[in-house]
Scaffold this active site. Structure first.
Site, PDB file in Angstrom:
ATOM      1  N   CYS A 153      73.501  10.586 -40.612  1.00 56.97           N
ATOM      2  CA  CYS A 153      73.930  10.218 -41.966  1.00 56.97           C
ATOM      3  C   CYS A 153      74.914   9.062 -41.937  1.00 56.97           C
ATOM      4  O   CYS A 153      74.963   8.264 -42.887  1.00 56.97           O
ATOM      5  CB  CYS A 153      74.528  11.420 -42.688  1.00 56.97           C
ATOM      6  SG  CYS A 153      75.948  12.168 -41.847  1.00 56.97           S
ATOM      7  N   HIS A 474      79.841  14.939 -43.451  1.00 52.17           N
ATOM      8  CA  HIS A 474      78.618  14.290 -43.933  1.00 52.17           C
ATOM      9  C   HIS A 474      78.957  12.996 -44.660  1.00 52.17           C
ATOM     10  O   HIS A 474      79.903  12.935 -45.454  1.00 52.17           O
ATOM     11  CB  HIS A 474      77.878  15.247 -44.887  1.00 52.17           C
ATOM     12  CG  HIS A 474      76.546  14.738 -45.340  1.00 52.17           C
ATOM     13  ND1 HIS A 474      75.569  14.330 -44.467  1.00 52.17           N
ATOM     14  CD2 HIS A 474      76.034  14.559 -46.587  1.00 52.17           C
ATOM     15  CE1 HIS A 474      74.500  13.943 -45.148  1.00 52.17           C
ATOM     16  NE2 HIS A 474      74.766  14.067 -46.439  1.00 52.17           N
TER      17      HIS A 474
END
Length: 526
Positions: A153, A474
């Protein structure tokens, strides 16, 4: 070639975790046009249904799962559905190639069903609000998402932000395979080509794109992005990824011309700084200049707003040898912006090394940032003088938009706090995004050489981090589209966002918080 459908790699799957091994020499597809480390490569043909793929290359230093991902790109058959016949049975994701017995030129048979592409009913009327979120985003003209290949990510969000810069895409488009710079190492050329190809894939696809080729080239160029922990690729720092990609592109992308010395990336992102380095103890003083690709927003108990953090970031304390004192002494480095970029990148310095725990820690403090940023007071005196005329033109254009008279003398305008307030007020009246001034000046229709920077910037992208640890959490990209809409790129799941939600990413809890902000310059005609 069939477009690959969405396939998300679940890194929590134990059987999948076991398939990854330390990266040695990655596979590069024919689109990159350069084959490295040929000793690890095998070329085979693959028969699937009625199709034959005559030259598929296998990197035997990578697990068979990587080979299956290549076939996924070719056929649309997800790796978990693929059944590839080899000696002794079916090819397993974590098999040892040396024991599989595949030979150069061998034909392999693959079975499996590709994801079906759902076609819209003919002659049907569908309203945008009735579409699924992913289709709504497509309807407003945004690019595709990126598949997460296992803690990637950080890379996906970086790519989506950089992909939103038209000038960078244009420069990459002009970088052809046949014109690679011979003074660069092959991995730099490969990463530039892989970036260009990935940007093209994002533009022409509706479904999520697999960045496998780009990821492998990135890991080869910068091995830290290939670090493993218990056989699983580790989460990495998005800012480091951003910096390394831009550094490589700056070496490759040069403007055409006899001298071939113009750094295209510096023209787009480069910030020139001039610094006064002063030692209070000895009275010594020197002037230094440097170019950087981002400004730092330092976060402390006194910082509540981006502008305050930028001021802290431009002033630092360092210790170095003093010629007059004959020993080390403390110097104060006070920097000012001496040259502005088309796109101003700002990093919030949220991560620091915690000695007691011997690991990176995260500063969760809330730091507000604006949709419109004026950096005039952060500029050097020389640059302020250059900005006087374009800033007056910007104020006048915005004033005319709302029926106001032109501002007074240009020289007074740049040094008067009242006039700066008028300029900001006019922008806020248009919604705070500067769209009114852009429309009035028609800046999009002007070539760069006919534009002048004003020191005023509009927010166009935010890269956020969610979580409390630098080595986990994230990353997500929030990107403003050309039509003014905001889209959140959460790997392969892009969704529309409201503009008022973008400035709520300022921190203070466990929600997504801004780590990198990218602002686009508001310009006026020369």
């Amino acid at each position: 070639m069939r477009t690959a459908e969405s396939f998300h790699l679940d890194t929590n799957c134990p059987s999948l975790q076991a398939t990854f091994k330390q990266d040695q020499t990655p596979f590069y597809s024919s689109s990159v046009s350069i084959l490295l480390y040929i000793t690890n490569m095998l070329t085979v043909s693959v028969k699937w249904q009625k199709e034959l793929f005559p030259a598929v290359e296998i990197d035997t230093s990578q697990p068979p799962y990587v080979f299956k991902c290549q076939l996924f790109d070719l056929t649309g058959v997800p790796p978990e559905r693929q059944k590839i016949m080899v000696k002794g049975g079916l090819l397993k994701d974590d098999a040892d190639w040396s024991k599989v017995g595949v030979k150069e030129g061998q034909r392999l048979m693959m079975m499996g069903t590709a994801d079906e592409i759902v076609k819209a009913p003919e002659q049907s009327t569908v309203f945008v609000e009735d579409m699924p979120e992913a289709e709504q985003v497509v309807s407003v003209g945004h690019s595709a998402g990126l598949l997460n290949l296992g803690n990637t990510c950080y890379m996906n969000s970086t790519v989506q932000c950089l992909h939103s810069v038209p000038e960078l895409k244009t420069a990459l488009t002009q970088y052809s395979d046949g014109d690679r710079r011979t003074d660069l190492d092959s991995s730099s050329n490969l990463l530039t080509v892989a970036t260009r190809d990935l940007f093209n894939e994002l533009d022409k696809n509706v479904n999520a794109v697999s960045p496998m080729q780009f990821w492998m080239v990135l890991r080869k160029k910068y091995p830290q992005f290939g670090q493993l922990n218990n056989g699983v690729f580790m989460q990495q720092d998005a800012e480091e990824c951003w910096t390394q990609i831009l550094y490589t592109l700056s070496q490759s992308l040069k403007a055409p011309g006899p001298s071939d010395t113009t750094d295209v990336v510096k023209d787009i992102f480069g910030i020139d700084l001039v610094s006064r380095v002063h030692c209070a103890e000895s009275g010594e003083e020197t002037t230094e200049t440097e170019s950087v690709y981002s400004l730092k927003c330092h976060i402390s108990q006194d910082v509540n707003h981006l502008h305050e953090g930028l001021k802290h970031g431009l002033k630092s304390e360092l210790e170095k040898a003093s010629p007059s004192l004959g020993r080390s002494a403390v110097y104060i480095k006070d920097s000012r912006i001496n040259g502005l970029p088309r796109y101003l990148t700002i990093q919030f310095v949220r991560f620091f090394w915690k000695r007691e725990s011997n690991q990176k820690a995260k500063i969760l403090r809330k730091v507000d940032y604006p949709l419109e940023l004026d950096v005039f007071d952060l500029c050097s005196d020389d640059l302020k003088k250059k900005l006087e005329v374009p800033r007056k033109a910007l104020r006048d254009a915005e004033g005319r938009k709302f029926g106001l008279k032109d501002s007074g003398n240009a020289g007074k305008g740049s040094s008067s706090e009242d006039n700066d307030v008028k300029m900001v007020d006019a922008a806020e009246s248009s919604g705070g995004s500067g769209e009114a001034s852009k429309s009035a000046l028609q800046t999009g229709a002007l070539p760069e050489k006919e534009q002048q920077l004003t020191g005023v910037y509009d927010l166009v992208a935010v890269l956020t981090h969610k979580g409390r640890s630098a080595d986990s959490g994230h990353y997500v990209a929030w990107v403003k589209q050309e039509n003014g809409k905001w889209v959140r790129f959460d790997d392969d799941n892009p969704t529309l966002q409201r503009e008022e939600d973008i400035t709520k990413l300022s921190g203070g809890g466990d929600w997504h918080m801004a780590y990198i902000c990218m602002y686009k310059a508001r310009v006026v005609p020369m």
